[in-house]
Every structure is written in structure tokens, then in C-alpha cells.
Design a protein around this motif. Sequence first.
Motif, mmCIF file in Angstrom:
data_model
loop_
_atom_site.group_PDB
_atom_site.id
_atom_site.type_symbol
_atom_site.label_atom_id
_atom_site.label_comp_id
_atom_site.label_asym_id
_atom_site.label_seq_id
_atom_site.Cartn_x
_atom_site.Cartn_y
_atom_site.Cartn_z
ATOM 1 N N UNK A 1 -5.984 -12.515 16.503
ATOM 2 C CA UNK A 1 -6.052 -13.963 16.344
ATOM 3 C C UNK A 1 -6.572 -14.334 14.962
ATOM 4 N N UNK A 2 -6.327 -15.562 14.590
ATOM 5 C CA UNK A 2 -6.786 -16.050 13.300
ATOM 6 C C UNK A 2 -5.929 -15.555 12.149
ATOM 7 N N UNK A 3 -6.472 -15.712 10.946
ATOM 8 C CA UNK A 3 -5.773 -15.319 9.730
ATOM 9 C C UNK A 3 -6.592 -14.312 8.937
ATOM 10 N N UNK A 4 -5.912 -13.394 8.281
ATOM 11 C CA UNK A 4 -6.543 -12.416 7.386
ATOM 12 C C UNK A 4 -5.956 -12.619 5.998
ATOM 13 N N UNK A 5 -6.833 -12.774 5.006
ATOM 14 C CA UNK A 5 -6.426 -13.022 3.623
ATOM 15 C C UNK A 5 -6.605 -11.749 2.810
ATOM 16 N N UNK A 6 -5.538 -11.354 2.134
ATOM 17 C CA UNK A 6 -5.525 -10.142 1.314
ATOM 18 C C UNK A 6 -6.328 -10.389 0.033
ATOM 19 N N UNK A 7 -7.139 -9.409 -0.395
ATOM 20 C CA UNK A 7 -7.840 -9.579 -1.665
ATOM 21 C C UNK A 7 -6.870 -9.479 -2.833
ATOM 22 N N UNK A 8 -6.899 -10.476 -3.707
ATOM 23 C CA UNK A 8 -6.061 -10.489 -4.903
ATOM 24 C C UNK A 8 -6.950 -10.885 -6.076
ATOM 25 N N UNK A 9 -7.105 -9.983 -7.039
ATOM 26 C CA UNK A 9 -7.958 -10.255 -8.195
ATOM 27 C C UNK A 9 -7.528 -11.560 -8.876
ATOM 28 N N UNK A 10 -8.508 -12.389 -9.180
ATOM 29 C CA UNK A 10 -8.238 -13.668 -9.820
ATOM 30 C C UNK A 10 -8.058 -14.807 -8.833
ATOM 31 N N UNK B 1 -6.721 -2.386 2.459
ATOM 32 C CA UNK B 1 -7.616 -3.040 3.418
ATOM 33 C C UNK B 1 -8.459 -4.076 2.700
ATOM 34 N N UNK B 2 -9.623 -4.370 3.268
ATOM 35 C CA UNK B 2 -10.564 -5.283 2.631
ATOM 36 C C UNK B 2 -10.212 -6.752 2.756
ATOM 37 N N UNK B 3 -9.377 -7.101 3.726
ATOM 38 C CA UNK B 3 -9.033 -8.505 3.908
ATOM 39 C C UNK B 3 -10.248 -9.291 4.396
ATOM 40 N N UNK B 4 -10.203 -10.595 4.207
ATOM 41 C CA UNK B 4 -11.204 -11.491 4.768
ATOM 42 C C UNK B 4 -10.554 -12.176 5.957
ATOM 43 N N UNK C 1 -10.240 0.626 3.213
ATOM 44 C CA UNK C 1 -9.918 1.981 3.655
ATOM 45 C C UNK C 1 -9.699 2.944 2.497
ATOM 46 N N UNK C 2 -9.482 2.377 1.305
ATOM 47 C CA UNK C 2 -9.280 3.216 0.118
ATOM 48 C C UNK C 2 -9.492 2.361 -1.117
ATOM 49 N N UNK C 3 -10.129 2.928 -2.142
ATOM 50 C CA UNK C 3 -10.288 2.217 -3.404
ATOM 51 C C UNK C 3 -11.522 1.336 -3.457
ATOM 52 N N UNK C 4 -11.427 0.288 -4.285
ATOM 53 C CA UNK C 4 -12.580 -0.558 -4.567
ATOM 54 C C UNK C 4 -12.190 -2.033 -4.554
#
Length: 103
Positions: A52-61, A24-27, A87-90
Motif C-alpha cells: 500500500x501507499x507510494x514508494x519514491x525512488x532516490x534521485x540525486x538532485x 533500493x533506498x526508496x522513501x 540493498x547495494x551502494x550508497x
Amino acid sequence: MRGHGRTWNRVASFFAILEDNCKGGETWFPYIDNTHSRRDDVHHLWRAHEDGGLAFRPVAGNALFWVNLHANGTGDDRSIHAGLTVTEGLKTAMNIWPRKFYD
């Protein structure tokens, strides 16, 4: 106002992902046109959000950059966004806000 007697606004935003050990944790940008986005796939950096719209996955860097204001200084609704639930992790990220001050 910041107590200086002048006002300011965030012209643009950088959102840098520092840690992505999460689910989870998308923007999510609900007002971004998603008609040209890729189909949902865990290997892509973004997806068309079901509301609707776009969700961007968190990717380190990686970082997201967007301009918050139109040229005339008014807000651009396409910059409205939300951080979706981890939903899980950091997930750890950093905001950088270039500002424009008004006297």
C-alpha cells in the motif's frame, strides 16, 4: 522541549537526495493513496508499494516535500514514512525541517 522552556513541531519536511548510487533506498509513504499511481517501472520516480501507499525512488538532485500537520496543528497520518533498505551502494540525503515554536 529543547531546554528553552518552549515546545516545537515540524510543520513540513524537505528530504533532498544528494547521492543515489544505490539499489533500493526508496522513501515509502504507506498511507498515501496510490490508486492513481503509475505501474511499477524503473524509469518512474515513484511506484505503488506492494503493501500500500507510494514508494519514491532516490534521485540525486531531487527532493520530496510534505506537510506534517493539519491546519489545526494535529499530525497528518499521510506524512508517516519509512526509508526502505539500501540493498547495494550508497544513498546520501539531507532533511530540512521548518519548525513552528509554541510559547
